[in-house]
Design a protein around this motif. Structure first.
Motif, PDB file in Angstrom:
ATOM      1  N   SER A 444       0.833  -1.211   0.000  1.00 31.29           N
ATOM      2  CA  SER A 444       0.000   0.000   0.000  1.00 31.29           C
ATOM      3  C   SER A 444       0.866   1.259   0.000  1.00 31.29           C
ATOM      4  O   SER A 444       0.531   2.248  -0.664  1.00 31.29           O
ATOM      5  N   ILE A 445       1.987   1.214   0.719  1.00 35.33           N
ATOM      6  CA  ILE A 445       2.898   2.365   0.730  1.00 35.33           C
ATOM      7  C   ILE A 445       3.446   2.623  -0.674  1.00 35.33           C
ATOM      8  O   ILE A 445       3.484   3.768  -1.153  1.00 35.33           O
ATOM      9  N   VAL A 446       3.874   1.543  -1.352  1.00 33.96           N
ATOM     10  CA  VAL A 446       4.400   1.681  -2.712  1.00 33.96           C
ATOM     11  C   VAL A 446       3.327   2.245  -3.645  1.00 33.96           C
ATOM     12  O   VAL A 446       3.587   3.136  -4.469  1.00 33.96           O
ATOM     13  N   THR A 447       2.091   1.731  -3.504  1.00 37.98           N
ATOM     14  CA  THR A 447       1.005   2.166  -4.396  1.00 37.98           C
ATOM     15  C   THR A 447       0.649   3.620  -4.174  1.00 37.98           C
ATOM     16  O   THR A 447       0.495   4.398  -5.129  1.00 37.98           O
ATOM     17  N   PHE A 448       0.509   4.042  -2.908  1.00 38.33           N
ATOM     18  CA  PHE A 448       0.154   5.438  -2.629  1.00 38.33           C
ATOM     19  C   PHE A 448       1.289   6.383  -3.022  1.00 38.33           C
ATOM     20  O   PHE A 448       1.035   7.527  -3.437  1.00 38.33           O
ATOM     21  N   THR A 449       2.537   5.926  -2.895  1.00 37.96           N
ATOM     22  CA  THR A 449       3.664   6.741  -3.360  1.00 37.96           C
ATOM     23  C   THR A 449       3.574   6.957  -4.865  1.00 37.96           C
ATOM     24  O   THR A 449       3.830   8.060  -5.374  1.00 37.96           O
ATOM     25  N   PHE A 450       3.203   5.900  -5.601  1.00 39.40           N
ATOM     26  CA  PHE A 450       3.038   6.006  -7.050  1.00 39.40           C
ATOM     27  C   PHE A 450       1.910   6.971  -7.397  1.00 39.40           C
ATOM     28  O   PHE A 450       2.004   7.731  -8.370  1.00 39.40           O
ATOM     29  N   VAL A 451       0.849   6.984  -6.590  1.00 36.46           N
ATOM     30  CA  VAL A 451      -0.263   7.910  -6.815  1.00 36.46           C
ATOM     31  C   VAL A 451       0.216   9.351  -6.678  1.00 36.46           C
ATOM     32  O   VAL A 451      -0.130  10.223  -7.500  1.00 36.46           O
ATOM     33  N   VAL A 452       1.022   9.617  -5.650  1.00 32.70           N
ATOM     34  CA  VAL A 452       1.557  10.979  -5.460  1.00 32.70           C
ATOM     35  C   VAL A 452       2.456  11.353  -6.639  1.00 32.70           C
ATOM     36  O   VAL A 452       2.426  12.485  -7.129  1.00 32.70           O
ATOM     37  N   TYR A 453       3.256  10.384  -7.100  1.00 30.64           N
ATOM     38  CA  TYR A 453       4.126  10.625  -8.252  1.00 30.64           C
ATOM     39  C   TYR A 453       3.302  10.979  -9.489  1.00 30.64           C
ATOM     40  O   TYR A 453       3.646  11.908 -10.233  1.00 30.64           O
ATOM     41  N   LEU A 454       2.198  10.260  -9.712  1.00 30.97           N
ATOM     42  CA  LEU A 454       1.321  10.572 -10.841  1.00 30.97           C
ATOM     43  C   LEU A 454       0.738  11.970 -10.715  1.00 30.97           C
ATOM     44  O   LEU A 454       0.582  12.692 -11.706  1.00 30.97           O
TER      45      LEU A 454
END
Length: 643
Positions: A444-454
Motif C-alpha cells: 500500500s505504501i508503494v502504491t500510494f507513493t506512485f499515486v503521489v508521483y502521478l
C-alpha cells in the motif's frame, strides 16, 4: 506423437531462418597484442563471398572508406600507418569512375599505437564501413569496439572474451534481454493466477498415477513441460515468420480496430478478475483435449499440456496479448523468443514438481490469497488497457483522452488499489482481512507513493520513468502551450510554414517539419544537417526517449540551433492529396496516408520498420543512423557526429 513434436520444431526453426531480412555481409571481430606501452589493435573483417569491403583510403569523390573512429585519442599516439593483410586489390569502379582498393573474403587491419599511461586504459570507438557487390551496396554501418589494457588478470580475461564478440547490435541486445526478462516474469506471474495455480497438484498427480515407475513419470513429466513450451512457441512463431506482412506491428499498434479490441479484452478480463463473472472456454474444446490426455504416455502428456494451456487461457490471455503486441512492434523473431521464454517459465514449476512430487506438500494451499492476486491483476489490467484507447486518440487526433485525463484516471485506479491493500475495499470472493499484514502495508505504501508521483504529472512534471506508457504533453496542454506556439513561430521564420503543423508537433517546443522533402529543402537552404526521426504516436520507446535523452540541455540546444528536425510519424492517419500519393517499391501498393508514406520510406530506404529510428544527413549527404537508446552520452555523441 513424435512426428507431431518434430513438426513443431521444424516450424519454429523455419521461423528463425525465414525472419532474416536485413543483409549484413561484413562482420567484425577485434583482438590486440600488447608489449608494455606498445600495442597492436587488430581489426578482423569477415566478408561474404561475392561482396567486398572498401579500403581505408579512397580517392576524393569516392564512397565512404573503412574508417576507425576513436572516442578519446588523447589516451594514445598512432605509430605508423595501418598494416593490411592481405593488401587490398585495386579495381576500376564503373560507378565512381576511379581506381579503388577492395578487400574480399577476410582482412586483418592492424594499427600500432603507443599508450600514454601504464594504468588501466580503455580505448573505445567504432568502425565506419560500407559493403558492396556487383549490384548493390549496404548503407554505411558502424560497429563499436572496445580494447582494455593494464587490467588485472580476471578483468583482462573477461575483456578479451567480450572483445571477440563485439557486434553492431549492442543496444538492441540490451533491449532484447530486457524483453526476455519481462517474458519470463510474465510466465511466472501467470502461475499465481487462480486459473493455473490449483492445476499444479492435479497435473503433477497425472504423471504419478497408475505407475510405480518413477523414471517413466519423470520422462512424461519433462515431455509435458516441453510440450507446453512448444505450444506457446508455435503461437509466437506465427507472428515471426512474416505471414502477416512487415507492417503488422504498425497495424496492431495504430489501427483503431485492434486497439479497440485489445482495450475491450483487457476491460473484460479486468471485470472478470474483479469477480463479476468467470471466463470459461467452451466445454467441448476442453473435454476433447482432456479425453485424449487419458491415453497416457507421450500422447497423453502432450494433450494434458494442451488442456493446461487452454484452461489457463482465461487467466494467461492478458499476459500473452501484451507480450505479442510488444514483440510484433519490434519485428524479427521477438514474438517467437518472447513466447518461448514465457512458455519455459510457465512450464518449469510443473516439470520440477513432476520430478520432485514431495515438494507439493510445501506449496501454499489455494485460498483467498489467490483471489487477492487476481484482483490486483484486475486493477493493473484496467490501467494498462487504457493505453489502447490512448493509441486511437493520438493516432487519429481526436484529442479526447489527453495526458491530464489519462493521469487522472490512473490516479483514481491506483488509489483504489492502495485502499484494497489496506482492506478498505472488499470484493465478493475476497476473504475477510481482520488486520493489515506487513506485506499488504508495504504494498500500500508503494502504491500510494506512485499515486503521489502521478499527481506531480498533473502539475507539469515530465514523469520520465513512465513516459512510455502515458500520452505526451499535447499542444493544448497548459504545460506546453507557450512552447508549442514559439515552436511554430521559429519553424515559419526559418523556411516558411511546416506542412501538417496544425495537428503534429515535436516535443519540448522544438521547431521542425513533418514532411521529408520539405525538411531536406529547408536544410539545404539553411546549410544545416538534417535530423530525421521516424516515430509514432503510439510508440512507447519514442516517448521514453523524448522524455529522457532529448531533455538533456545540451541535446536540446544542439537540436534547436544546429539541426533542421524532421519528425516522420509512421502511424499517422492524415489523408494525403492525390498528388502526394506514392507507389511503394516494397509491395507495389499506393500509400494514401502520411503514416503509410513515411513507413514505406523507412522500409525502402533504410530496410527497417523499427521505431524510433534516427538518421542524420549532413550537407554533403553523409548519413549516420541510430535506433533506440536511453544513454544521454551516446545520443549526444550521435548528434555531434553530424556536426
Amino acid at each position: 506423437m513424435r512426428k507431431i513434436f518434430v513438426t513443431l520444431i521444424l516450424i519454429v526453426t523455419g521461423a528463425l531462418v525465414g525472419s532474416a531480412q536485413i543483409v549484413n555481409p561484413t562482420t567484425w571481430t577485434f583482438d590486440s597484442k600488447q608489449n608494455g606501452k606498445e600495442v597492436d589493435l587488430i581489426f578482423n573483417a569477415s566478408i561474404e563471398k561475392g561482396w567486398h569491403l572498401y579500403d581505408t583510403y579512397l580517392p576524393e569523390g569516392g564512397p565512404i572508406a573503412t574508417t576507425f573512429v576513436y572516442e578519446d585519442s588523447t589516451l594514445f599516439e598512432l605509430v605508423g600507418e595501418i598494416q593490411k593483410n592481405p593488401a587490398p586489390e585495386i579495381h576500376f569502379d564503373e560507378t565512381f569512375q576511379m581506381d579503388m582498393g577492395y578487400f574480399g573474403g577476410k582482412a586483418a587491419l592492424t594499427q600500432k599505437i603507443q599508450l600514454k599511461s601504464t594504468g588501466p586504459t580503455e580505448i573505445k570507438g567504432y568502425v565506419l564501413f560500407m559493403s558492396c557487390n556487383d549490384e548493390t551496396c549496404t548503407p554505411p554501418e558502424e560497429v563499436e569496439f572496445s580494447f582494455k589494457f593494464n587490467q588485472d588478470a580476471a578483468t583482462q580475461a573477461q575483456t578479451e572474451t567480450s572483445e571477440s564478440s563485439a557486434t553492431s547490435g549492442s543496444k538492441e541486445g540490451q533491449t532484447l534481454w530486457l524483453f526476455i526478462l519481462i517474458s519470463a516474469l510474465a510466465g511466472l506471474a501467470a502461475i499465481l493466477t487462480p486459473c493455473v495455480f490449483p492445476m499444479i497438484p492435479m497435473t503433477v498427480s497425472f504423471f504419478m498415477r497408475g505407475s510405480d515407475n518413477r523414471g517413466k513419470a519423470i520422462r512424461t513429466g519433462m515431455f509435458f513441460g516441453l510440450s507446453i513450451v512448444a505450444i506457446f512457441t508455435l503461437l509466437g512463431a506465427l507472428f515471426s515468420v512474416g505471414i502477416f506482412g512487415p507492417n503488422v506491428g504498425s497495424i496492431l499498434s495504430t489501427h483503431w480496430i485492434p486497439n479497440l479490441l485489445f482495450f475491450t479484452l483487457f476491460l473484460v478480463f479486468a471485470i472478470s478478475f474483479f469477480g463479476a463473472f468467470e471466463m470459461i472456454l467452451p466445454n467441448s474444446l476442453v473435454n476433447k483435449t482432456d479425453s485424449k490426455a487419458d491415453k497416457g504416455g507421450f500422447i497423453g502428456a502432450f494433450f494434458m499440456a494442451l488442456t493446461t494451456v487452454i484452461v489457463s487461457f482465461s487467466c494467461t490471455g492478458p499476459f500473452i496479448g501484451a507480450l505479442i503486441i510488444e514483440a510484433v512492434q519490434h519485428g524479427g523473431i521477438r514474438p517467437l523468443i518472447g513466447m518461448f521464454v514465457f512458455g519455459l517459465a510457465f512450464a518449469t514449476p510443473f516439470t520440477l514438481l513432476a520430478i520432485f512430487p514431495s515438494a507439493l506438500n510445501k506449496l501454499p494451499k489455494s485460498g483467498g490469497w489467490l483471489n487477492s492476486i487476481k484482483v490486483v491483476f484486475a486493477f493493473i489490467l484496467l490501467a494498462f488497457g487504457l493505453k489502447f484507447l490512448s493509441n486511437i486518440d493520438q493516432v487519429y487526433g481526436f484529442g479526447i483522452l489527453n495526458r491530464e485525463i489519462y493521469l487522472a484516471i490512473w490516479i483514481v485506479v491506483f488509489f483504489f488499489l492502495g485502499l484494497y491493500f489496506i482492506g478498505k475495499i472488499k470484493f465478493s470472493h475476497d476473504s475477510d482481512v481482520p488486520y493489515v499484514s506487513v506485506g499488504r502495508l508495504f504494498l500500500s505504501i508503494v502504491t500510494f507513493t506512485f499515486v503521489v508521483y502521478l499527481f506531480t504529472g498533473l502539475m507539469g512534471a515530465p514523469l520520465k520513468s513512465i513516459s512510455a506508457l502515458i500520452p505526451p504533453p499535447s499542444a493544448n496542454s497548459y504545460v506546453t502551450a507557450s512552447a508549442t506556439s514559439s515552436s511554430a513561430h521559429v519553424a515559419e521564420a526559418e523556411c516558411g510554414p511546416a506542412k501538417y503543423a496544425d495537428k503534429l508537433h515535436l516535443p519540448h517546443g522544438l521547431p521542425g517539419y513533418f514532411d521529408f522533402e520539405q525538411g531536406l529543402a529547408c536544410a539545404k537552404e539553411q546549410g544545416k544537417p538534417v535530423f530525421v526521426v521516424f516515430k509514432g504516436h503510439a510508440c512507447a520507446n519514442c516517448k521514453k526517449m523524448e522524455n529522457s535523452v532529448w531533455m538533456n540541455p545540451e541535446v536540446l540546444k544542439m537540436l534547436e540551433e544546429k539541426y533542421v528536425i524532421v519528425g516522420l510519424y509512421t502511424d499517422d492517419r492524415t489523408k494525403l492529396e492525390e498528388s502526394e500519393w506514392v507507389t511503394s517499391p516494397v509491395d507495389g501498393k499506393i500509400k494514401k496516408t502520411l503514416g503509410k508514406k513515411n513507413l514505406d520510406l523507412q522500409i525502402s530506404k533504410y530496410e527497417t520498420n523499427s521505431i524510433p529510428f534516427h538518421v542524420i544527413i549532413e550537407p554533403d549527404g553523409t548519413e549516420h543512423r541510430m535506433g533506440v537508446t536511453f544513454d544521454d552520452d551516446e545520443f549526444k555523441a550521435f548528434l555531434e557526429q553530424g556536426l
